[in-house]
Design a protein around this motif. Structure first.
Motif, PDB file in Angstrom:
ATOM      1  N   LYS A   1       0.808  -1.229   0.000  1.00  0.00           N
ATOM      2  CA  LYS A   1       0.000   0.000   0.000  1.00  0.00           C
ATOM      3  C   LYS A   1       0.837   1.273   0.000  1.00  0.00           C
ATOM      4  CE  LYS A   1      -4.021  -2.225   0.551  1.00  0.00           C
ATOM      5  NZ  LYS A   1      -5.107  -2.224  -0.436  1.00  0.00           N
TER       6      LYS A   1
ATOM      7  N   HIS B   1      -0.256   4.805   1.855  1.00  0.00           N
ATOM      8  CA  HIS B   1      -0.996   4.423   3.055  1.00  0.00           C
ATOM      9  C   HIS B   1      -0.171   4.718   4.301  1.00  0.00           C
ATOM     10  CE1 HIS B   1      -3.958   1.768   5.118  1.00  0.00           C
ATOM     11  NE2 HIS B   1      -2.960   1.588   5.948  1.00  0.00           N
TER      12      HIS B   1
ATOM     13  N   ASP C   1      -5.252   2.108  10.459  1.00  0.00           N
ATOM     14  CA  ASP C   1      -6.423   2.980  10.483  1.00  0.00           C
ATOM     15  C   ASP C   1      -7.335   2.635  11.639  1.00  0.00           C
ATOM     16  OD1 ASP C   1      -5.614   4.441   8.390  1.00  0.00           O
ATOM     17  OD2 ASP C   1      -6.863   3.464   6.888  1.00  0.00           O
TER      18      ASP C   1
ATOM     19  N   CYS D   1      -0.031   5.369  -4.101  1.00  0.00           N
ATOM     20  CA  CYS D   1      -0.693   4.840  -2.913  1.00  0.00           C
ATOM     21  C   CYS D   1       0.261   5.031  -1.742  1.00  0.00           C
ATOM     22  CB  CYS D   1      -1.042   3.365  -3.097  1.00  0.00           C
ATOM     23  SG  CYS D   1      -1.983   2.673  -1.720  1.00  0.00           S
TER      24      CYS D   1
END
Length: 679
Positions: free
Chosen positions: A505, A527, A663, A525
């Motif tokens: 990611k 992340h 997250d 990406c």
């Protein structure tokens, strides 16, 4: 009864103290700035004579309302085994409110629990139901504009949709009548525009206010459509549960279900990379496997010695002894090898996928259970929606109706896989397992075809792969992959690109061209920004230009969505302790870390799914491979330990962190789009 009550609130940005409540119904506007018995009685009367209450970003305003008229309106955090939420009493009505993610939330209206004086409602009388609360922001983001292209804040819609010059917030203006009146009047007008925009959606034409209030996510609409097409869904699930129990397949079904294949097989810089994407992976599996036929099913045990598994339209649940694993550990799918084979359950499509991924795989099937469909249908609903989407786009372009059919098709998988916060009558792990296993097989066929032509698999993310072409022709490989995976189809999204992979990611794909040589947008990406306010361009500058900065970072929006984040807001802002409420938020708070400090750790991060050299320098470049464990217990211990952030700091390479939980660790919100609220 017989009107919508439009409601808005204004609060002090620092103390969170509410200083104004505005209401509008039947063109009658009222403003309340003194919260005494008289104003409570008036709003109580307005609230409980409404057919529905409408707000823009309802959880926030409900949180404000639950904190005023102390002792009559109130809130508390409620935890249950399967879910948690805010319980509120607002003007006598009981509500549960849960933020899911983004603009998605679940607001359930219960009965009227207290009378106008704040006392207990007469228990001898049948209690009326509290009016439903409609969140227009949520509905707008689901059916009209998801906010990805531009802001869908109320002020933005006032300007962009209503064509009016919006009065924006500041401390002085927010106390004026013209500002306070604007938001409830424009809320009413936007509701009219919303109904016009969705008028072409036949499925919602019969919706009443309660139906609109009950929508939590796009998956709610999909559930409604399935329930309408198949009224006996609850009976189907009861039948399926009995069939699973009879054959002892309840746990095997759970063991055989896994998410997508996501792997970063390299760290460092690569050139001549091509990306290949599966067209509508899950949607097309649903279509070609006709998974709706398994909404109700039986099982038939068959002999492994007489049955050869096939790649299409033959889903079989198998008990196997294997040295190659797809396993769900620590909330994500892991792929690894074993020295000592283990016993597990797999769908036949996953067996074929693993044999392609690992040519030396030793997979011995000991039991096979064929899924026998009991629904006689030639086309699943998502296939029907996909056809309607294409027809609408050809006729009228990307309309609201076209986007509706798209979201229906996209959410049809999720409602089958839902187990958290609890199962629903739409949960069907047999169908969910078929969908993901067949998608795994498509992806592994793509990888195998690329390998046949000496191309090197570098990265994959559920429905796409990135490969080093090694002087092979990208268009030719696209044709060969399509011939291999038919009836599914694949497109070369970009080729001749540079790719910097840091971790799963976390990558930057640049200098991309399509098959015909035209420039394509970069694919990025990044992340793991977590709670810090870090712009993508800042990270790119640091990666590409070695940009450094000693400036202190700020935190992103921290909202009191849960008891934990409620306490975090209180800690960040000591001035709000007297007036804090659910869904209050803080923005732009200073963090105790600089950009350089944060970026150094972020750049050094590497996920634990595959191997990496211990104690390697952060700029080192290396191949990554699938892990090999002595036995399956060792694999579970390893990946399970990686779940603990403390363990990662003290036991494992400090560069290694579990990206899967970042997250969830920082934001207490479900990442599962199809979760519905407590009922």
């Amino acid at each position: 009864m017989g009107y919508i009550l439009y409601v808005d609130t204004e609060s002090d940005i620092v103390t969170k103290k509410c200083y104004s409540v505005q209401t509008l119904h039947d063109d009658i506007y009222e403003q309340f700035s003194t919260f005494d018995d008289k104003s409570y009685a008036r709003i109580y009367d307005l609230w409980n004579h409404a057919d529905a209450v409408m707000m823009y970003n309802a959880p926030y305003d409900m949180g404000v309302l639950s904190s005023i008229f102390y002792g009559r309106n109130k809130y508390e955090w409620t935890e249950r085994v399967d879910t948690n939420f805010w319980t509120m009493v607002i003007f006598g009505g009981a509500y549960t409110v849960k933020r899911i993610n983004g603009f998605r939330n679940n607001i359930k209206n219960g009965v009227v629990s207290t009378d106008i004086r704040g006392g207990t409602y007469d228990s001898k009388k049948r209690r009326p139901k509290a009016p439903p609360v409609i969140d227009l922001l949520k509905l707008w983001s689901i059916l009209v504009d998801d906010g990805s292209a531009h802001s869908i804040s109320l002020k933005s819609l006032i300007h962009d949709v209503l064509g009016r010059e919006a009065i924006h917030y500041d401390d002085a203006t927010a106390h004026t009548d013209i500002y306070q009146r604007q938001d409830v009047e424009c809320l009413r007008d936007l509701w009219g525009v919303f109904l016009e925009r969705v008028a072409s959606i036949s499925d919602t034409k019969g919706y009443n206010y309660q139906d609109w209030a009950n929508i939590c996510t796009p998956a709610t609409l999909c559930k409604h459509a399935y329930k309408s097409a198949y009224p006996s869904m609850a009976k189907y699930q009861e039948h399926n549960n009995l069939a699973d129990k009879k054959f002892g397949l309840i746990k095997p079904l759970a063991d055989a279900y896994h998410g997508g294949i996501t792997c970063a097989l390299y760290r460092g810089d690569l050139q001549d990379i091509a990306w290949y994407d599966i067209h509508g992976a899950y949607a097309h599996v649903i279509e070609y496997e006709n998974t709706d036929q398994y909404l109700c099913y039986n099982w038939s045990e068959i002999g492994p010695e007489t049955t050869e598994i096939q790649r299409d339209n033959m889903p079989i649940l198998c008990r196997v002894s294997t040295n190659c694993m797809f396993a769900s550990i620590a909330k994500s799918m892991k792929i690894y090898k074993l020295e000592i084979p283990t016993i597990t359950w797999m769908w036949s499509y996953d067996i074929l996928a693993l044999r392609l991924l690992f040519p030396d795989a030793r997979i011995i099937i000991s039991k096979m259970y064929r899924l026998v469909p009991l629904i006689h249908t030639t086309k699943s609903l998502p296939a029907h929606w996909s056809a309607l989407k294409e027809a609408e786009q050809r006729a009228h372009g990307k309309t609201t109706l076209r986007e509706y059919y798209k979201l229906m098709s996209n959410t049809s998988y999720g409602i089958k896989a839902q187990r958290k916060p609890y199962r629903t009558q739409h949960t069907n792990l047999a169908i969910a397992g078929i969908i993901t296993a067949r998608a795994h097989l498509i992806l592994c066929e793509m990888i195998d075809e690329a390998r046949k032509h000496n191309c090197i698999w570098r990265y994959s993310d559920t429905d796409s792969i990135a490969v080093s072409m090694c002087n092979y022709d990208a268009k030719k490989l696209e044709d060969e992959i399509n011939a291999r995976v038919s009836p599914y189809s694949v497109e070369c999204e970009a080729c001749k690109s540079d790719l910097k992979i840091l971790s799963l990611k976390r990558y930057v794909s640049t200098h991309r061209k399509d098959i015909d040589g035209h420039k394509m947008p970069n694919k990025i990406c990044l992340h793991g920004k977590s709670i810090y306010k870090v712009e993508t361009n800042e990270i790119l500058r640091a990666i590409n230009d070695k940009y450094t900065s000693h400036k202190a970072l700020h935190l992103t929006n921290i909202s009191a969505n849960t008891a934990r984040t409620y306490n975090r807001v209180k800690k960040l802002n000591p001035f709000c302790h007297d007036y804090i409420h659910p869904f209050a938020f803080e923005t732009d708070c200073m963090a105790d870390i600089s950009f350089d400090e944060w970026y150094s750790a972020w750049y050094a991060h590497i996920d634990t799914k595959l191997t990496y050299p211990e104690n390697s320098l952060k700029d080192a470049q290396f191949e990554r491979n699938f892990r090999v464990f002595h036995d399956n217990t060792q694999a579970n211990i390893f990946y399970g330990s990686m779940m603990s952030s403390e363990a990662e700091k003290t036991v494992y390479n400090p560069c290694a962190r579990n990206y899967d939980d970042e997250d969830e660790y920082f934001y207490d919100s479900s990442s599962f789009e199809s979760s519905d609220a407590p009922e």
